[in-house]
Motif scaffolding. Structure first.
Motif, PDB file in Angstrom:
ATOM      1  N   ALA A   1       0.838  -1.202   0.000  1.00  0.00           N
ATOM      2  CA  ALA A   1       0.000   0.000   0.000  1.00  0.00           C
ATOM      3  C   ALA A   1       0.874   1.254   0.000  1.00  0.00           C
ATOM      4  N   GLY A   2       1.947   1.222   0.797  1.00  0.00           N
ATOM      5  CA  GLY A   2       2.878   2.354   0.814  1.00  0.00           C
ATOM      6  C   GLY A   2       3.560   2.556  -0.524  1.00  0.00           C
ATOM      7  N   ALA A   3       3.963   1.456  -1.155  1.00  0.00           N
ATOM      8  CA  ALA A   3       4.600   1.551  -2.471  1.00  0.00           C
ATOM      9  C   ALA A   3       3.609   2.090  -3.507  1.00  0.00           C
ATOM     10  N   ALA A   4       2.372   1.618  -3.476  1.00  0.00           N
ATOM     11  CA  ALA A   4       1.359   2.108  -4.418  1.00  0.00           C
ATOM     12  C   ALA A   4       1.126   3.602  -4.219  1.00  0.00           C
ATOM     13  N   ALA A   5       1.062   4.039  -2.962  1.00  0.00           N
ATOM     14  CA  ALA A   5       0.876   5.467  -2.676  1.00  0.00           C
ATOM     15  C   ALA A   5       2.066   6.287  -3.180  1.00  0.00           C
ATOM     16  N   LEU A   6       3.278   5.765  -2.993  1.00  0.00           N
ATOM     17  CA  LEU A   6       4.467   6.473  -3.488  1.00  0.00           C
ATOM     18  C   LEU A   6       4.452   6.562  -5.012  1.00  0.00           C
ATOM     19  N   TYR A   7       4.116   5.458  -5.670  1.00  0.00           N
ATOM     20  CA  TYR A   7       4.026   5.495  -7.135  1.00  0.00           C
ATOM     21  C   TYR A   7       3.010   6.544  -7.577  1.00  0.00           C
ATOM     22  N   ALA A   8       1.861   6.591  -6.909  1.00  0.00           N
ATOM     23  CA  ALA A   8       0.841   7.579  -7.263  1.00  0.00           C
ATOM     24  C   ALA A   8       1.366   8.997  -7.060  1.00  0.00           C
ATOM     25  N   LEU A   9       2.065   9.222  -5.962  1.00  0.00           N
ATOM     26  CA  LEU A   9       2.620  10.550  -5.683  1.00  0.00           C
ATOM     27  C   LEU A   9       3.704  10.923  -6.701  1.00  0.00           C
ATOM     28  N   ILE A  10       4.514   9.947  -7.107  1.00  0.00           N
ATOM     29  CA  ILE A  10       5.533  10.193  -8.140  1.00  0.00           C
ATOM     30  C   ILE A  10       4.856  10.630  -9.435  1.00  0.00           C
TER      31      ILE A  10
END
Length: 161
Positions: free
Chosen positions: A102-111
């Motif tokens: 979930a954290g990785a998905a959120a980071l990808y979205a923020l990127i």
């Protein structure tokens, strides 16, 4: 540090991690037989490959032609977010795996968002390409944590209840 130098070192490191991961996978043929496990192994692969590719595009575009790295970051981050979200269902019963992905998905979205709207990165006091670098570093840290937990036996098989 010069942004171009950072991304050169970052990409080389990420590609090295991709190679090391494939060396590990080659010694575990059983991982590739189970479709769910193969998806997790592929997800780990992408957690190093996508940031490596982003780093290459950041070098090509740099600060002179930001549209190159911005476009690549958006496309690759959307791919990373989508793949990571698909893997969330495999983490049932493993809170670490769910939180990590979930954290990785959120980071990808923020990127992707900062790539599309670079002015948001300036709110941190950094140039957008620097803000993206910090998020990519965090993605790699999450990838390392995922490898560690996976190699320790967690996340290899979905829980059956």
């Amino acid at each position: 540090m010069d942004v171009s130098t950072f991304y050169a070192l970052f990409s080389a490191t990420c590609f090295t991690l991709v190679g090391l991961w494939w060396n590990v996978v080659q010694s575990h043929h059983d991982w590739m037989r189970d479709p769910a496990l193969r998806r997790v192994v592929g997800g780990i692969y992408l957690s190093f490959l996508l940031p490596a590719l982003m780093g290459l595009f950041a070098q090509v575009g740099g600060t002179d032609q930001p549209q190159i790295w911005r476009g690549a970051f958006i496309v690759l981050a959307v791919i990373g977010c989508g793949c990571t979200l698909r893997l969330l269902s495999l983490g049932r019963g493993n809170r670490f795996l769910v939180w990590q992905q979930a954290g990785a998905a959120a980071l990808y979205a923020l990127i992707a968002v900062v790539g599309a709207f670079p002015e948001l990165g300036r709110h941190t006091g950094l140039r957008p390409i620097q803000a993206e670098a910090i998020m990519l570093i965090t993605l790699i840290v999450l990838g390392h944590a995922l490898v560690w937990r996976f190699m320790a036996g967690e996340g290899r098989q979905p829980e059956e209840a």
